[in-house]
Each structure stands twice: as C-alpha cells, then as structure tokens.
Design a protein around this motif. Sequence first.
Motif, short mmCIF file in Angstrom:
data_model
loop_
_atom_site.label_atom_id
_atom_site.label_comp_id
_atom_site.label_asym_id
_atom_site.label_seq_id
_atom_site.Cartn_x
_atom_site.Cartn_y
_atom_site.Cartn_z
N GLU A 39 9.62 11.48 -3.12
CA GLU A 39 10.39 10.46 -2.41
C GLU A 39 10.02 10.39 -0.93
O GLU A 39 10.17 9.35 -0.29
CB GLU A 39 11.90 10.72 -2.57
N MET A 40 9.53 11.52 -0.40
CA MET A 40 9.13 11.56 1.01
C MET A 40 8.01 10.56 1.25
O MET A 40 7.97 9.85 2.25
CB MET A 40 8.63 12.97 1.30
N PHE B 34 17.17 7.05 0.27
CA PHE B 34 16.94 7.73 -0.99
C PHE B 34 18.08 8.69 -1.31
O PHE B 34 18.77 9.16 -0.42
CB PHE B 34 15.62 8.50 -0.94
N VAL C 8 4.63 -2.08 -1.32
CA VAL C 8 5.87 -1.60 -0.72
C VAL C 8 5.82 -1.58 0.81
O VAL C 8 6.78 -1.98 1.47
CB VAL C 8 6.27 -0.23 -1.31
N VAL D 186 2.69 12.52 6.41
CA VAL D 186 3.76 13.24 5.71
C VAL D 186 3.22 14.39 4.87
O VAL D 186 3.58 15.55 5.08
CB VAL D 186 4.57 12.28 4.82
N LEU E 90 3.08 18.57 5.87
CA LEU E 90 3.93 19.41 5.03
C LEU E 90 3.11 20.39 4.19
O LEU E 90 3.65 21.35 3.65
CB LEU E 90 4.80 18.54 4.12
N ARG F 172 -0.62 14.94 -8.10
CA ARG F 172 -0.07 13.62 -8.37
C ARG F 172 -0.51 13.07 -9.71
O ARG F 172 -0.25 11.92 -10.02
CB ARG F 172 -0.47 12.65 -7.25
N HIS G 158 9.31 17.88 8.93
CA HIS G 158 8.49 18.33 10.07
C HIS G 158 8.72 17.48 11.31
O HIS G 158 8.10 17.69 12.33
CB HIS G 158 7.01 18.33 9.69
N ASP H 193 8.65 16.66 -2.07
CA ASP H 193 9.39 15.61 -2.76
C ASP H 193 8.61 14.29 -2.70
O ASP H 193 8.28 13.81 -1.62
CB ASP H 193 10.75 15.46 -2.07
N PHE I 193 11.83 13.50 6.73
CA PHE I 193 10.61 14.26 6.93
C PHE I 193 10.97 15.57 7.64
O PHE I 193 11.39 15.55 8.79
CB PHE I 193 9.61 13.46 7.76
N PHE J 31 9.64 6.70 12.99
CA PHE J 31 8.47 6.66 12.10
C PHE J 31 8.02 5.22 11.81
O PHE J 31 6.86 4.86 11.96
CB PHE J 31 8.79 7.39 10.80
N ALA K 107 4.25 2.43 5.97
CA ALA K 107 2.98 3.16 5.97
C ALA K 107 2.23 2.87 4.68
O ALA K 107 2.83 2.90 3.61
CB ALA K 107 3.25 4.66 6.09
N ALA L 199 15.17 12.10 1.61
CA ALA L 199 13.73 12.12 1.89
C ALA L 199 13.46 12.09 3.38
O ALA L 199 12.57 11.39 3.84
CB ALA L 199 13.03 10.95 1.18
N GLU M 169 7.37 8.00 -0.69
CA GLU M 169 7.90 6.66 -0.91
C GLU M 169 8.68 6.19 0.31
O GLU M 169 8.61 5.02 0.70
CB GLU M 169 8.78 6.64 -2.15
N ALA M 170 9.43 7.13 0.91
CA ALA M 170 10.19 6.76 2.11
C ALA M 170 9.23 6.27 3.19
O ALA M 170 9.47 5.25 3.83
CB ALA M 170 10.99 7.95 2.60
N ALA M 171 8.13 6.99 3.37
CA ALA M 171 7.14 6.58 4.38
C ALA M 171 6.62 5.18 4.07
O ALA M 171 6.43 4.35 4.95
CB ALA M 171 6.01 7.59 4.44
N GLU M 172 6.40 4.93 2.77
CA GLU M 172 5.87 3.62 2.40
C GLU M 172 6.88 2.50 2.65
O GLU M 172 6.52 1.42 3.11
CB GLU M 172 5.41 3.62 0.94
N THR M 173 8.17 2.76 2.35
CA THR M 173 9.15 1.70 2.60
C THR M 173 9.26 1.43 4.09
O THR M 173 9.65 0.35 4.50
CB THR M 173 10.56 2.07 2.08
N LEU M 174 8.89 2.43 4.91
CA LEU M 174 8.96 2.22 6.36
C LEU M 174 7.71 1.54 6.89
O LEU M 174 7.58 1.33 8.10
CB LEU M 174 9.17 3.56 7.06
N LEU N 236 4.71 2.73 13.38
CA LEU N 236 3.76 2.02 12.54
C LEU N 236 3.73 0.54 12.91
O LEU N 236 2.75 -0.15 12.65
CB LEU N 236 4.14 2.16 11.06
N ARG O 75 -0.64 4.04 1.82
CA ARG O 75 -0.69 5.38 1.21
C ARG O 75 -1.50 6.36 2.03
O ARG O 75 -1.17 7.54 2.10
CB ARG O 75 -1.28 5.27 -0.19
#
Lengths: 277, 259, 346
Positions: free
Chosen positions: A170-171, C82, C73, A189, A193, A83, C90, A168, C88, C99, A180, C86, A173-178, C103, A182
């Motif tokens: 974005e994966m 996206f 965010v 995630v 992976l 990163r 798995h 990716d 997941f 997901f 989560a 994006a 970032e997607a988790a963060e927008t949902l 949370l 960091r």
Amino acid sequence: MKNKAPYILLTPGLILLIVFMLLPLVTIIWPTFYDGKLTFGSYLSFFQNQYNVSVFWRTLSISLIVTMICILLGVPTAYYIARTSKKWRGLLMAMTLFPLLTNSVIRSFAWINILGTKGVINDLLMNVGVISEPIKMLYTDFAIIVGSVYLFLPLMIITLVGVIENIDLEMMEAAETLGANRFIAFLKVILPLSVPGIIVGSVLVFSGTLSAYTTPQLLGGNQKMMLSTFLYQNAMTLGNWQSAGVIAVIMIVTTIIVMKLFNMVAAKLDKRGGEHA
Amino acid sequence: MRKHRGLSIIAMLVFAFLFIPLFIIVVTSFGENPTIQFPIQGFTFDWYVNVFETNSLIESFYLSIQISLLATILALLVGIPAAYALARYSVKGRNIMKSFFLSPAMIPGVVIGYALFQFIVIQLQLPIFQGLLLGHFLISLPYIIRVVGSSLDQLDFSIEEVAWTLGSTRLRAFVRVVLPNIQAGIFASFMLAFINSFNNIPVSQFLSGPGVTALPTSLMNYIEYNYDPTVSALSVLLMVGTVVLMFIIEKTLGLAKIS
Amino acid sequence: MTYVDLKDIRVSYDGKNNILKDLNLSIEKGELVSLLGPSGCGKTTTLRVIAGLIEPNDGAFVVDNKNLTRVPVHKRNFGMVFQSYALFPHLTVKENIGFGLKLRKEDKTTMNQKIQDILDVTGLGELGDRYPKQLSGGQRQRVALARALVIEPKLLLLDEPLSNLDAKLRVQMRIEIKRIQQKLGITSVFVTHDQEECFSISDRVAVMNNGVIEQFDKPEEIYNRPKTEFVARFIGFENFINLTKQGEQTYTTSEGHVLKTGHRWEDGKQVATIRPDDIVILPNGAEQRTNVIPGKVVVRTFLGKSYQYEVDTTVGKILVNGSKETAYPSGEELLLYFPEEKLILV
C-alpha cells in the motif's frame, strides 16, 4: 535449582567453543604479538612489504566492488521477485537458492570453463574472428570479481527479498495516488525502505568475499592472491606461521571494522525516529 | 502483476547469469573430448563412469557425508540445549553469550581452519579426522543456534508450564511439549548446517591428510591436476543431489524456512 | 448533476469469477458516498477501480465528463487514505504531507504554506517534524488524511480509514472527517463494513453484496426501508416471516395469522421483516386480533437499555426487545404485535 539449569545447558557448548575455537585462535594470534615481550613488530614489517600491502588492498577493493555490483543487480532482481505472484515467487526463490546450496568449487569451476584461454568466451570470439589470440581473463582480478559476484549475488537477493516483501504494498500505491509514477515511487519509497536489507546483504557479501577461499584460489590462483589464499600459502606451502597468524588477525580485524562501519552507515541512513515518543 | 519492463529485463539477465555457467557444466559432462570443451563433440556417459572409478573422489564423498553428519548431530546435541537456555532464561550476559555461540560464523573460515590445524594437528598431535570433525562442528553450531533459537523465540513457553502443572517433569515436558513444537526449526537447521558443512572448503582445506580428505578438497585437487570432464560429471551429480535435498525441504518445510 | 460515474464496471481476476458484476454508481459533486458491505462484497475493489489501482475488464469510469478508465493512478489526482494509512516510515510528518506537492514541483514557500495550512486543518499543529513511529493511531490517521488532502484532489477516497482505531477515537475521527469534508466541499467515497459509522457520516450509502449494489439511497431511507432481504439483514432486521398474499396489503403466515402492512407489495416479494425493537409485547387478554402472533419465551438476555427475548412462535424464532420494567421468565406465553407501518416487505 532453577538458576543452575541454564548454565548446565550452556556448559557443553561453552567448553567446546573455548577449547576448540578460542584456544586455537589464541595459539595462532599470541605469537604475532609476543616475542619475548609485547610487540607490534610483525604487523609493522607485514605492512612494510609492498607485496603484502598489494594483497591487502586487492582483497579490500575486490570485496567492495563485488558488494557494489551485488547491490546494483540484487535490488532490482529482489524487487522483481518480491512483486511476483505467490505461485511464481516460490520458483524464483528456489532458483536463487539453488546456486547458493551448490558447492562453491563447482561454481568457481563453472567460470574456469567460461573464462579460460580455451574457455567458452575465447572460443566464441576466436571463431567469430574478433580476436586472433585468446584474451587472458582467468587468473585476473576480473575473474575473481565475476566469480565472487556469482558466489554472493544470490545471498544478496534472498536477503533483500525478505525485506522488500515486508514493505507494505500500500506504501507504493499511496505514492502513486499522490502522483508518483512507478519508477519514482520505487526510488522514493521502496529503495529507502530497503536500506536495512541492503546493509545486511552488504555485510554478508563483503565479509563473504573478503574471506572466501575457493574462488580466489581457482580463479585468481597464485598470480592474484587474496588474504585467504595468501594465508593458506603462508601456512601450508611456505610454512611461515608467523605471517599466517598476522594475516589471520588482519582478516578478523578487517571483518569487524567493516561490520561496524556498515552498521554506522545503517544507523545514519535509517533515520526513522525512535519508538513512541 | 504491476511491474516495470526494465525491471523484468534486469531480472532475466540476472537469472541467465546465474544459470548459464551451470548449464555449461551440465553440457560439458557429456562431451567425448578429454579436455573440457563447449560446445561438445560427441556424446558419452564415460565421465560419469569415471567418477565412480576414481577412488579418491568416492572415498572423500563418504568421508564428507560422515563428517558432515557427525558434526551436525554433535552441533544439534550441544546447540539445542544452549539455544533453549538462551531463549528460556534471562541468563546473565545473555547477548554476549549468544554472540559467542554465533561467532564461528563471523570468523573467516580459513582462520578457523588454520587455527585448528595449528592446535589440533601440530600442538596436540591428534588425528586429522578429529580436527576435521571439530572444525565442521564449529561451522554447524551457529546455524543451530540461530535457527532453533528463532523457533524457540516464537514459542509460547506457557505450554511448557502447563505441562508442569499437569505433572510432567522438566525433562519430559521439554521432550514431549517443547521439542515437537520446534521440530521444523530443528530440521531446517540440520539441513542448513549439513549442506554448509558438506560444501565447506576453507576449514577442510587445512585439515586434510592421507585418507582424510573432504570431497570439495578432493575436487579442488582434481581440478588442479586433471582438468577433464570428470569434474563436470561429478558436479552434475552433486547438483542433482542439491535438487533432491531442496525438493525434500520444500515438501517437508517449505524452502522459505531456510532462506 | 453527476460528477463521478461508474458505468457497467466488471472486474475479474481470473477471467471466470467476477468480483464486480456490471456495477453502476453515480455520485454528485460534493457528496460523501459510502460503500457498505461485508468483507468480500467488492467494496474495496470498487474503490481501487476508482483510484486507478485496478483496471476494470469492462465498463467506463468518468469524472467531470472525462473518461479516466485508462488513465494511470498517478495522473488522476485523487487523494486516498489507506486502511493501514501507508505512511512513509522514513519521512517525517511534513515530508509525508509534502510528498505529493514535491512531485508537483511546487515552489518552497507555497509548499510550506500549504503544509502548514493542512496541519492546522487536521489539528496536527506541532507534530510536523515527528516520524510516523512517534505518533499515536489517531495522529497517524490525521497525517494520512492531510497527505491525501494537500494535493487538492478531485476526489477523496477512504478505505476503511477508521478500522484501526479504538471505539472512542473512531467516533471522534468520523466527525472530524465529516467536518473537513464539508469544509472543503470535496467529493468523497468512503468504504466501510460498519453500518453505524457509515450512516453517521454519509450523504448516500451504497450497500454492496457479491459484486453488485443492492441499494443506493440516503442513510435514513436504507435504515427504514431496506429494499432487499440482504440489506435488511445487514442493517439489523433480525426477523423474517414468509407470507402469502390475500388482498391488497393483507397477507397470511403459513399458520393463517393475518398480517397487514402499510407497505406496497411488489412482485416477487413474499417476506416480511421487522426489527426486534419495533415489535410490541401485548398485555395478556389484549383485544388486538390482526398482526398478532402468540409465542413462548425461550431465552431472555439483558441488553442494558432493554431485555431481548427469543420467542418461539408458529412462524419460527422471533427476536423481540421489551422494556426493562418487566422481565418475562422463560416459558412465559406472550402476544407479539407487529405494527403495520414497521412491517416491511423485502
């Protein structure tokens, strides 16, 4: 004509491998099974000896511990490197690669300087007055573990960086927008992976530690034998070729079993479904 | 960049762990005391001079260079055609064949070393040099097969077929069209194989004899008998060599190619 | 009433070049607003500022009268789809969708109910236990949408969500997105470089260029009345003619042809533009004198519904579409008529 070409190209390599690898291996392995008749006697008596068994277990447990430590230190470090901005990532990768390309004698020698009775750590502790007698650290399991982690951690990191870089961003970032943060996003995630990379890295580290010669020789010495140093001692110092052959087979078989085990774990953990159904 | 602070701390500690021991070696190589000490007293280049005056080290350095070069070239000569055959044609048992070519990397080095010692030195009574060379050839071959193989896998073989339609013979097309397009892979595999062969201990350890001792083995013997800063000095010189090699690789291929 | 408000947003990665230059944008509740522009115009950056993935160097970002500029965010509760989806890999479809709910510590029954509801809304029905790898592109798109919607977000953000689908599916999915967006009444920001897609789906469109919004209007307004040359070019005006002002709504070209337009001259504007479709090819000997420029056909191409001619005139090359009943050969002399109400000043 067309069908012959590949075989002509493969033949020199095949011959060299058969004559100078397969045949020599058979030469050392065959006598351990054949003694007028087919027998497993050599193996039974090897494992009946307490000392032999202790060497075997030491080798396995040290390899396992080293692998664990490399995972624990390697995953965060690899994630950090993956990163980092492109400019700095190259430097960090070079810094990781450098120890890997440095001779393992040098890397083990480094730890003799640090762990020895007159080494850096004992010197420091005695000068400060924490201890009055030097602590024995060299020629212990601890020394082998530290030395082996030192040897193989870069390998784990480099393997993991390759895998994590390909995840990716974005994966995450997607988790963060949902929702989560960091850390959670990393755990849920990135970590799952990274499993294939962790498995590959673990196989490399485990089999590497299991068969490394330099580090146990220099940091474990005759007091803390591993299979590789034990093989050398039997073959070259004691002239016990039968035992050396047995140890060689045990090392090969253990390596294969461990790889199979890791791959089984990988198949179980990596449950991402098949191709398009 | 979006990074966690705890993460940075772990990474810093790991890099400290990786480099402090090497740093200590560099420092101790300049100490005046005849036993290795840290921190050092005084400052001298004597140990570097000593490296060049210790015949066993210098001789084995040349031997190691010679063995690694020969072994790697032999591995290239045998490995490139094999990798090409495996990538280009759907040979029967292709996967098994590939695993076989990669297998020397799977077998523990001490086992290969010991097997060669038994077979070449004891049974065939051949000179140790040949044994050492063959051992290093075995270490090198998997790197060639793997790295050149993956370059070939990425190559679009229609460029070779175009050369045929334009009138090239197979050999000419291979040399003029295929080889130039995998030269980065060849160079990378050469570097990897050379460095690993040069640094190898387990195989060399079994295959050493009078006048035929690889550098790492000499170094190891030296450490066991005279634990003095000469080892540090030689280590520093070898590390400088590594840095130079890495620099060359970075400038020509990019280090990413070999990691 | 303004619901989402971007005030003087400035973003710069290197401290020198601004990616966004004091950008202002106000969105009303329930609206679907598109950010349209070529790549590098800053539309994705704007979306990422809204999402909280980029912190602006200056400016404020307000939603529902709350300043969210420094809110991370994961605390914003915006759903985002996206470009790469994006998903997941798995996790199964259900786990992907669950997901965000997990949370939020939803209890199991509510969670399952919500997942089932959104699966139904997005038409994923029976696919809940599949892994992303086992889905088609369109299905993955729906999962990404479902995952963003199930958290009941205050805002739905879509970053070129249709660009990875084939043409037919793209049309189908944009109708689908519009349908779901209207049904849930969710305020949405949609980033795209495809004008047709953008016009078909948006309540309002912000055309962006070089980090600023060139025009923010209803799609019809932008299509018929582009305000700047950039916007005009981007949405398919091919012909640009430099003019000199003669009187109110009367202008001349450099060669002295008189052009009139129904549109008002504004200060600084001296370029007229018109779509190839809106130019009329007059029969030889026609009496029309104003708004006519003669020219000679250079190239004819067939577009299917019409012929397109590249015509060499005194004001430069002009692209004209003519009916497919008559095919003029190259070299033919034509009279081009520019209807007043179609000639727009930019």
